[in-house]
Scaffold this motif. Structure first.
Motif, PDB file in Angstrom:
ATOM      1  N   ARG A  60       0.855  -1.187  -0.179  1.00  0.00           N
ATOM      2  CA  ARG A  60       0.070  -0.004  -0.022  1.00  0.00           C
ATOM      3  C   ARG A  60       0.871   1.251  -0.004  1.00  0.00           C
ATOM      4  O   ARG A  60       0.282   2.448  -0.449  1.00  0.00           O
ATOM      5  CB  ARG A  60      -1.119   0.078   1.438  1.00  0.00           C
ATOM      6  CG  ARG A  60      -2.003  -1.239   1.010  1.00  0.00           C
ATOM      7  CD  ARG A  60      -2.839  -1.289   2.131  1.00  0.00           C
ATOM      8  NE  ARG A  60      -4.013  -2.180   1.885  1.00  0.00           N
ATOM      9  CZ  ARG A  60      -4.918  -2.492   2.763  1.00  0.00           C
ATOM     10  NH1 ARG A  60      -5.017  -2.245   3.888  1.00  0.00           N
ATOM     11  NH2 ARG A  60      -5.936  -3.286   2.301  1.00  0.00           N
ATOM     12  N   LEU A  63       2.733   0.575  -4.351  1.00  0.00           N
ATOM     13  CA  LEU A  63       1.833   0.556  -5.359  1.00  0.00           C
ATOM     14  C   LEU A  63       1.714   2.036  -5.734  1.00  0.00           C
ATOM     15  O   LEU A  63       1.868   2.476  -6.956  1.00  0.00           O
ATOM     16  CB  LEU A  63       0.605  -0.101  -5.092  1.00  0.00           C
ATOM     17  CG  LEU A  63       0.718  -1.545  -5.198  1.00  0.00           C
ATOM     18  CD1 LEU A  63      -0.489  -2.284  -4.675  1.00  0.00           C
ATOM     19  CD2 LEU A  63       0.911  -2.294  -6.456  1.00  0.00           C
ATOM     20  N   PRO A  64       1.105   2.838  -4.740  1.00  0.00           N
ATOM     21  CA  PRO A  64       0.998   4.292  -5.507  1.00  0.00           C
ATOM     22  C   PRO A  64       2.199   5.258  -5.768  1.00  0.00           C
ATOM     23  O   PRO A  64       2.109   6.102  -6.614  1.00  0.00           O
ATOM     24  CB  PRO A  64       0.265   5.062  -3.921  1.00  0.00           C
ATOM     25  CG  PRO A  64       0.501   4.249  -3.091  1.00  0.00           C
ATOM     26  CD  PRO A  64       0.854   2.828  -3.493  1.00  0.00           C
ATOM     27  N   GLU A  67       2.653   3.359  -9.597  1.00  0.00           N
ATOM     28  CA  GLU A  67       1.676   3.098 -10.368  1.00  0.00           C
ATOM     29  C   GLU A  67       0.590   4.385 -10.211  1.00  0.00           C
ATOM     30  O   GLU A  67       0.697   4.908  -9.130  1.00  0.00           O
ATOM     31  CB  GLU A  67       0.927   1.785 -10.250  1.00  0.00           C
ATOM     32  CG  GLU A  67       1.589   0.679 -10.452  1.00  0.00           C
ATOM     33  CD  GLU A  67       0.848  -0.512 -10.465  1.00  0.00           C
ATOM     34  OE1 GLU A  67      -0.363  -0.577 -10.487  1.00  0.00           O
ATOM     35  OE2 GLU A  67       1.428  -1.573  -9.914  1.00  0.00           O
ATOM     36  N   ASN A  69      -2.525   5.829  -9.143  1.00  0.00           N
ATOM     37  CA  ASN A  69      -3.790   5.699  -8.764  1.00  0.00           C
ATOM     38  C   ASN A  69      -4.151   4.070  -8.638  1.00  0.00           C
ATOM     39  O   ASN A  69      -5.230   3.818  -9.223  1.00  0.00           O
ATOM     40  CB  ASN A  69      -4.854   6.743  -9.385  1.00  0.00           C
ATOM     41  CG  ASN A  69      -5.976   7.041  -8.641  1.00  0.00           C
ATOM     42  OD1 ASN A  69      -5.846   6.950  -7.148  1.00  0.00           O
ATOM     43  ND2 ASN A  69      -7.198   7.280  -9.177  1.00  0.00           N
ATOM     44  N   PRO A  70      -3.189   3.398  -8.290  1.00  0.00           N
ATOM     45  CA  PRO A  70      -3.575   1.866  -8.303  1.00  0.00           C
ATOM     46  C   PRO A  70      -4.657   1.444  -7.420  1.00  0.00           C
ATOM     47  O   PRO A  70      -4.853   2.142  -6.297  1.00  0.00           O
ATOM     48  CB  PRO A  70      -2.290   1.267  -8.238  1.00  0.00           C
ATOM     49  CG  PRO A  70      -1.768   2.181  -7.245  1.00  0.00           C
ATOM     50  CD  PRO A  70      -2.086   3.470  -7.822  1.00  0.00           C
ATOM     51  N   LEU A  72      -6.002  -0.625  -4.281  1.00  0.00           N
ATOM     52  CA  LEU A  72      -5.303  -1.391  -3.015  1.00  0.00           C
ATOM     53  C   LEU A  72      -6.057  -2.420  -2.604  1.00  0.00           C
ATOM     54  O   LEU A  72      -7.301  -2.189  -1.917  1.00  0.00           O
ATOM     55  CB  LEU A  72      -5.022  -0.300  -1.848  1.00  0.00           C
ATOM     56  CG  LEU A  72      -4.207   0.905  -1.974  1.00  0.00           C
ATOM     57  CD1 LEU A  72      -4.015   1.721  -1.000  1.00  0.00           C
ATOM     58  CD2 LEU A  72      -2.797   0.499  -2.652  1.00  0.00           C
ATOM     59  N   THR A 119      -1.370   8.943  -5.187  1.00  0.00           N
ATOM     60  CA  THR A 119      -2.639   8.331  -4.628  1.00  0.00           C
ATOM     61  C   THR A 119      -2.705   6.958  -5.209  1.00  0.00           C
ATOM     62  O   THR A 119      -2.246   6.413  -5.922  1.00  0.00           O
ATOM     63  CB  THR A 119      -3.982   9.227  -4.993  1.00  0.00           C
ATOM     64  OG1 THR A 119      -3.834   9.192  -6.553  1.00  0.00           O
ATOM     65  CG2 THR A 119      -4.125  10.659  -4.704  1.00  0.00           C
ATOM     66  N   ALA A 120      -3.912   6.466  -4.386  1.00  0.00           N
ATOM     67  CA  ALA A 120      -4.175   4.867  -4.675  1.00  0.00           C
ATOM     68  C   ALA A 120      -5.795   4.946  -4.199  1.00  0.00           C
ATOM     69  O   ALA A 120      -6.282   5.715  -3.597  1.00  0.00           O
ATOM     70  CB  ALA A 120      -3.509   3.968  -3.874  1.00  0.00           C
ATOM     71  N   HIS A 122      -8.672   2.591  -2.335  1.00  0.00           N
ATOM     72  CA  HIS A 122      -8.803   1.336  -1.367  1.00  0.00           C
ATOM     73  C   HIS A 122     -10.214   1.280  -1.264  1.00  0.00           C
ATOM     74  O   HIS A 122     -11.189   2.274  -1.356  1.00  0.00           O
ATOM     75  CB  HIS A 122      -8.429   1.743   0.238  1.00  0.00           C
ATOM     76  CG  HIS A 122      -8.384   0.835   1.234  1.00  0.00           C
ATOM     77  ND1 HIS A 122      -9.600   0.546   1.674  1.00  0.00           N
ATOM     78  CD2 HIS A 122      -7.594  -0.250   1.505  1.00  0.00           C
ATOM     79  CE1 HIS A 122      -9.490  -0.257   2.492  1.00  0.00           C
ATOM     80  NE2 HIS A 122      -8.157  -1.027   2.357  1.00  0.00           N
ATOM     81  N   GLN A 127     -10.251   7.291  -2.158  1.00  0.00           N
ATOM     82  CA  GLN A 127      -8.758   7.587  -2.778  1.00  0.00           C
ATOM     83  C   GLN A 127      -8.116   8.117  -1.404  1.00  0.00           C
ATOM     84  O   GLN A 127      -8.419   8.743  -0.364  1.00  0.00           O
ATOM     85  CB  GLN A 127      -9.132   8.702  -3.681  1.00  0.00           C
ATOM     86  CG  GLN A 127      -7.772   8.997  -4.370  1.00  0.00           C
ATOM     87  CD  GLN A 127      -7.711  10.022  -5.620  1.00  0.00           C
ATOM     88  OE1 GLN A 127      -8.219  11.023  -5.355  1.00  0.00           O
ATOM     89  NE2 GLN A 127      -7.682   9.362  -6.760  1.00  0.00           N
TER      90      GLN A 127
END
Ligand code: NI
Length: 157
Positions: A60, A63-64, A67, A69-70, A72, A119-120, A122, A127
């Motif tokens: 967590r 990933l952001p 990538e 805005n992936p 989670l 950002t990501a 969840h 976001q």
């Protein structure tokens, strides 16, 4: 968000593994089976949960950062806590945390303003920024320390 708050999250993540291990290592096997109420997690399950949670949190953070805005992925923590490895000695999970947290601290200390704000998405949180993820996991460790202290108070040790 002021830089001081980011520094505070980093500091909490830096101190957590030692703080957590110092709290739970002295408990007897009997104490480790104590819980706040029937159906809640035992201290032993909480310790293994924290290791699983923070191993999952590793993605967590990363990933952001790598990538755009992936998503989670979530997981069912109550079902995780029923897996047979949640009955193992604490030390197995306690040994995971120092290296993991040292990596997070080094990573977070390297971040630029732009990276803190990446950002990501969840499933439950919506976001979130990298900063929000750091805030949540700094708080997560403290919440479980408080939960264990509640169990101790209830059972008088
Ligand atoms: Ni938790």
């Amino acid at each position: 968000m002021p830089a001081a708050e980011r520094q505070q999250y980093i500091q909490m993540l830096r101190e957590f593994p030692e703080q957590f291990a110092a709290l739970v290592r002295p408990f007897t096997d009997e104490q480790l089976e104590c819980r706040v109420a029937e159906g809640e997690w035992s201290i032993r399950q909480i310790v293994h949960h924290v290791a699983d949670s923070h191993m999952n949190a590793n993605n967590r953070f990363r990933l952001p950062l790598t990538e755009d805005n992936p998503p989670l992925p979530g997981y069912d923590q109550d079902k995780y806590a029923l897996q047979p490895d949640y009955a193992l000695p604490l030390e197995i999970s306690l040994s995971i945390l120092p290296g993991l947290h040292a990596r997070w601290v080094a990573l977070l200390e390297s971040l630029t303003e732009e990276q803190w704000n990446r950002t990501a998405v969840h499933g439950e949180w919506g976001q979130v920024t990298v900063e929000e993820v750091a805030r949540r996991y700094a708080g997560h460790g403290i919440n479980h320390i408080n939960q264990i202290n509640t169990i101790r108070a209830k059972h008088g040790f």
